[in-house]
Enzyme design. Structure first.
Site, PDB file in Angstrom:
ATOM      1  N   HIS A   1     -33.280 115.401 -17.914  1.00  0.00           N
ATOM      2  CA  HIS A   1     -33.653 115.363 -19.326  1.00  0.00           C
ATOM      3  C   HIS A   1     -32.873 116.431 -20.067  1.00  0.00           C
ATOM      4  O   HIS A   1     -32.647 117.518 -19.529  1.00  0.00           O
ATOM      5  CB  HIS A   1     -35.160 115.609 -19.490  1.00  0.00           C
ATOM      6  CG  HIS A   1     -35.680 115.145 -20.797  1.00  0.00           C
ATOM      7  ND1 HIS A   1     -35.634 115.915 -21.925  1.00  0.00           N
ATOM      8  CD2 HIS A   1     -36.222 113.959 -21.174  1.00  0.00           C
ATOM      9  CE1 HIS A   1     -36.141 115.237 -22.932  1.00  0.00           C
ATOM     10  NE2 HIS A   1     -36.512 114.042 -22.502  1.00  0.00           N
TER      11      HIS A   1
ATOM     12  N   HIS B   1     -31.514 106.190 -22.568  1.00  0.00           N
ATOM     13  CA  HIS B   1     -32.711 106.549 -23.343  1.00  0.00           C
ATOM     14  C   HIS B   1     -33.852 105.656 -22.842  1.00  0.00           C
ATOM     15  O   HIS B   1     -34.157 105.681 -21.653  1.00  0.00           O
ATOM     16  CB  HIS B   1     -32.380 106.365 -24.829  1.00  0.00           C
ATOM     17  CG  HIS B   1     -33.358 106.933 -25.800  1.00  0.00           C
ATOM     18  ND1 HIS B   1     -34.399 107.745 -25.440  1.00  0.00           N
ATOM     19  CD2 HIS B   1     -33.469 106.789 -27.153  1.00  0.00           C
ATOM     20  CE1 HIS B   1     -35.084 108.082 -26.522  1.00  0.00           C
ATOM     21  NE2 HIS B   1     -34.544 107.501 -27.580  1.00  0.00           N
TER      22      HIS B   1
ATOM     23  N   ASP C   1     -39.678 108.077 -17.540  1.00  0.00           N
ATOM     24  CA  ASP C   1     -39.310 106.709 -17.152  1.00  0.00           C
ATOM     25  C   ASP C   1     -39.382 106.463 -15.657  1.00  0.00           C
ATOM     26  O   ASP C   1     -39.267 105.312 -15.222  1.00  0.00           O
ATOM     27  CB  ASP C   1     -37.882 106.400 -17.639  1.00  0.00           C
ATOM     28  CG  ASP C   1     -37.822 106.281 -19.149  1.00  0.00           C
ATOM     29  OD1 ASP C   1     -38.744 105.698 -19.716  1.00  0.00           O
ATOM     30  OD2 ASP C   1     -36.861 106.792 -19.753  1.00  0.00           O
TER      31      ASP C   1
HETATM   32  N1  CMC Z   1     -28.653 111.765 -11.668  1.00  0.00           N
HETATM   33  C1  CMC Z   1     -27.642 112.490 -11.168  1.00  0.00           C
HETATM   34  N2  CMC Z   1     -27.060 113.517 -11.815  1.00  0.00           N
HETATM   35  C2  CMC Z   1     -27.507 113.808 -13.022  1.00  0.00           C
HETATM   36  C3  CMC Z   1     -28.565 113.099 -13.640  1.00  0.00           C
HETATM   37  C4  CMC Z   1     -29.145 112.040 -12.919  1.00  0.00           C
HETATM   38  N3  CMC Z   1     -30.147 111.338 -13.419  1.00  0.00           N
HETATM   39  N4  CMC Z   1     -28.808 113.606 -14.871  1.00  0.00           N
HETATM   40  C5  CMC Z   1     -27.941 114.607 -15.031  1.00  0.00           C
HETATM   41  N5  CMC Z   1     -27.136 114.722 -13.925  1.00  0.00           N
HETATM   42  C6  CMC Z   1     -26.122 115.751 -13.681  1.00  0.00           C
HETATM   43  C7  CMC Z   1     -24.854 115.427 -14.459  1.00  0.00           C
HETATM   44  O1  CMC Z   1     -23.962 114.661 -13.676  1.00  0.00           O
HETATM   45  C8  CMC Z   1     -24.347 116.827 -14.723  1.00  0.00           C
HETATM   46  O2  CMC Z   1     -23.765 117.309 -13.560  1.00  0.00           O
HETATM   47  P1  CMC Z   1     -22.421 118.244 -13.628  1.00  0.00           P
HETATM   48  O3  CMC Z   1     -22.880 119.484 -14.319  1.00  0.00           O
HETATM   49  O4  CMC Z   1     -22.029 118.420 -12.220  1.00  0.00           O
HETATM   50  O5  CMC Z   1     -21.430 117.447 -14.430  1.00  0.00           O
HETATM   51  C9  CMC Z   1     -25.601 117.638 -14.980  1.00  0.00           C
HETATM   52  O6  CMC Z   1     -26.621 116.959 -14.227  1.00  0.00           O
HETATM   53  C10 CMC Z   1     -26.015 117.709 -16.441  1.00  0.00           C
HETATM   54  O7  CMC Z   1     -26.100 116.374 -16.934  1.00  0.00           O
HETATM   55  P2  CMC Z   1     -25.763 115.955 -18.397  1.00  0.00           P
HETATM   56  O8  CMC Z   1     -25.383 114.504 -18.420  1.00  0.00           O
HETATM   57  O9  CMC Z   1     -24.810 116.924 -19.007  1.00  0.00           O
HETATM   58  O10 CMC Z   1     -27.185 116.160 -19.078  1.00  0.00           O
HETATM   59  P3  CMC Z   1     -27.653 115.571 -20.453  1.00  0.00           P
HETATM   60  O11 CMC Z   1     -28.641 116.506 -21.000  1.00  0.00           O
HETATM   61  O12 CMC Z   1     -26.496 115.209 -21.316  1.00  0.00           O
HETATM   62  O13 CMC Z   1     -28.339 114.176 -20.034  1.00  0.00           O
HETATM   63  C11 CMC Z   1     -29.879 112.518 -19.483  1.00  0.00           C
HETATM   64  C12 CMC Z   1     -29.687 113.927 -20.034  1.00  0.00           C
HETATM   65  C13 CMC Z   1     -31.349 112.130 -19.609  1.00  0.00           C
HETATM   66  C14 CMC Z   1     -29.075 111.510 -20.327  1.00  0.00           C
HETATM   67  C15 CMC Z   1     -29.419 112.478 -18.020  1.00  0.00           C
HETATM   68  O14 CMC Z   1     -30.190 113.363 -17.247  1.00  0.00           O
HETATM   69  C16 CMC Z   1     -29.451 111.079 -17.426  1.00  0.00           C
HETATM   70  O15 CMC Z   1     -28.499 110.308 -17.574  1.00  0.00           O
HETATM   71  N6  CMC Z   1     -30.582 110.707 -16.722  1.00  0.00           N
HETATM   72  C17 CMC Z   1     -30.718 109.368 -16.202  1.00  0.00           C
HETATM   73  C18 CMC Z   1     -31.181 108.435 -17.302  1.00  0.00           C
HETATM   74  C19 CMC Z   1     -32.621 108.664 -17.675  1.00  0.00           C
HETATM   75  O16 CMC Z   1     -33.491 108.785 -16.817  1.00  0.00           O
HETATM   76  N7  CMC Z   1     -32.892 108.697 -18.998  1.00  0.00           N
HETATM   77  C20 CMC Z   1     -34.235 108.847 -19.520  1.00  0.00           C
HETATM   78  C21 CMC Z   1     -34.408 110.150 -20.235  1.00  0.00           C
HETATM   79  S1  CMC Z   1     -36.113 110.559 -20.589  1.00  0.00           S
HETATM   80  C22 CMC Z   1     -36.729 109.352 -21.630  1.00  0.00           C
HETATM   81  C23 CMC Z   1     -35.891 109.047 -22.810  1.00  0.00           C
HETATM   82  O17 CMC Z   1     -35.366 109.915 -23.498  1.00  0.00           O
HETATM   83  O18 CMC Z   1     -35.765 107.859 -23.089  1.00  0.00           O
END
Ligand code: CMC
Length: 427
Positions: free
Chosen positions: A306, A267, A362
């Site tokens: 996201h 987050h 971010d």
């Molecule tokens: N790098 C590489 N792969 C990714 C990333 C990433 N940053 N984000 C998602 N994926 C992949 C993930 O591995 C999955 O792949 P597969 O379908 O093959 O398993 C697919 O994309 C879907 O990901 P998810 O984890 O199911 O998506 P989510 O909606 O649960 O997660 C998230 C959203 C923001 C937690 C995630 O994108 C992430 O971890 N990003 C990096 C951390 C980040 O930048 N967070 C800040 C978010 S914005 C500001 C805030 O809210 O604070």
């Protein structure tokens, strides 16, 4: 003729049910009527991480994740970031309308005159280790504020809630600035009522010997960044504030839960993680290998992806513009080159295209904060200062919502069936 209902046939019994549809949703509680027999509890939905569950009705922030749209109370984020001040935005989120000049003057005056904290809060902060993470200090100190304002528990009184909102907006920058000074071993700089909200916050952080030369470009850039973070509907920290607040605890305790949720690297902690990632990459030539590592599932590209945005985060677009203005003042952050190249390569890569992973808020914010002189572990504190108006508006909305009750999800029990207790010598 189309009707707004869903017909569901339970193939276990052959019975058909009509579930009303409103606002594109069915009520999960309506599923409870679907039973195999009278003893059956009834059907539930299983939705870990709330992937497809609306947990409230909200009139505060609108996001269209596919189109990359973000609006506060109907106003496009681009216009708000261009024209509004942070306190105007805080007022807008809380009250639903932009303030008139008289309303803004009163709001600003009230917040300005609540910026001091009890001197025992200072002693409390001094008790932290010299290297304490400022987010840990912030969340501890904000939780502790509830003991200084026991009247805050009267959440049923609108006038009381207003006072606590004002106190939180006024005192969190003070505590946040003290946490910054603590990490540098500098004496705490007290609030100045002759400065505006941002000017006072920056002064409390950077003033040395009572002197600080304000840079209006950097101050406005910080204000825009805080505005861009001010609300983002039902994100993890806001959901934490709502869930904890739903127990009718005081707002200081509920907001400290939000700060705790924001601390996490998935987050608000992501801005700190982005800088660590850029440091790890170190050079543009290492980017392809880093991307390959991420694609193999070894780590994530921090600042990308996201839950809601499946296109370019509109905040990231605006932040890129702010970055140009800031770097024109401070000189280029050398890590910007790596970030730009990382973004370019990722946006052309099938892995990221297929998963609709774009830079989020971010990705570039940390580079700006670093250029402004903030240490990496302080970035999430800036996010918290920015997100506070949203938490407060959502807390108020939750309390006023007649549909809301104490947050209490259901579970699917997967443990043992009943079994007799085993004496310790027989285990
Ligand atoms: N790098 C590489 N792969 C990714 C990333 C990433 N940053 N984000 C998602 N994926 C992949 C993930 O591995 C999955 O792949 P597969 O379908 O093959 O398993 C697919 O994309 C879907 O990901 P998810 O984890 O199911 O998506 P989510 O909606 O649960 O997660 C998230 C959203 C923001 C937690 C995630 O994108 C992430 O971890 N990003 C990096 C951390 C980040 O930048 N967070 C800040 C978010 S914005 C500001 C805030 O809210 O604070």
């Amino acid at each position: 003729m189309a009707t707004s209902s869903l017909s569901v046939t339970d193939n276990r019994t052959g019975k058909t049910y009509e579930l009303p549809i409103s606002d594109g949703t069915i009520k999960a509680i309506d599923l409870r009527a679907i039973k195999t027999d009278a003893d059956d509890f009834g059907l539930m939905t299983y939705d870990p991480a709330f992937m497809n569950t609306a947990a409230c009705r909200s009139a505060i922030t609108y996001i269209d994740g596919d189109k990359g749209i973000l609006r506060y109370r109907g106003y496009p984020i681009e216009q708000i970031a261009d024209k509004a001040t942070f306190l105007e935005v805080a007022y807008l989120l809380a009250e639903g309308e932009l303030p008139t000049q008289a309303q803004l003057d009163k709001w600003t005056h009230n917040i300005t005159y609540h910026t001091y904290v009890h001197t025992n809060v200072i002693k409390f902060l001094e008790g932290f280790r010299y290297d304490a993470h400022p987010m840990g200090m912030l969340l501890g100190a904000v939780g502790a504020l509830s003991t200084f304002y026991p009247d805050a528990k009267h959440i049923e009184d609108p006038a009381n809630r207003y006072v606590q909102r004002v106190r939180l907006l006024a005192k969190i920058p003070t505590i946040a600035a003290f946490a910054f000074r603590h990490s540098r071993g500098l004496p705490y700089e007290f609030p100045r009522n002759d400065l505006d909200y941002i000017g006072n916050y920056v002064n409390m952080m950077f003033s040395i010997g009572g002197k600080h030369e304000p840079n209006p470009v950097l101050q406005r850039a910080l204000e825009i960044l805080l505005i861009l973070h001010a609300d983002h509907e039902q994100n993890c920290s806001t959901s934490a504030v709502r869930a904890v607040g739903s127990s009718h605890v005081d707002p200081f305790s509920a907001i400290s839960a939000g700060i705790a949720a924001l601390y996490g690297p998935l987050h608000g902690g992501a801005n700190e993680a982005v800088l660590e990632m850029l440091e790890e990459i170190g050079d543009k030539k290492n980017i392809p290998a880093f991307i390959e590592k991420v694609k193999k599932g070894d780590g994530r590209l921090m600042g990308f992806g996201h839950r809601v945005y499946k296109s370019y985060d509109p905040r990231a677009k605006l932040i890129k513009r702010v970055a140009d203005e800031v770097f024109a003042e401070t000189g280029l952050n050398p890590k910007l080159e790596i970030a730009l190249e990382l973004e370019r390569i990722a946006l052309e890569d099938e892995y990221f295209i297929k998963r609709k992973l774009y830079p989020n808020v971010d990705f570039y914010s940390g580079l700006i904060y670093q250029a402004m002189g903030y240490p990496t572990d302080y970035f999430t504190v800036l996010f918290a200062v920015g997100r506070l108006p949203g938490w407060l508006a959502q807390w108020e909305e939750m309390l006023m919502d007649k549909d809301q009750k104490i947050a209490r999800p259901r579970q699917i029990y997967t443990g043992q069936d009943e079994r007799p207790y085993v004496a310790i010598e027989k285990r």
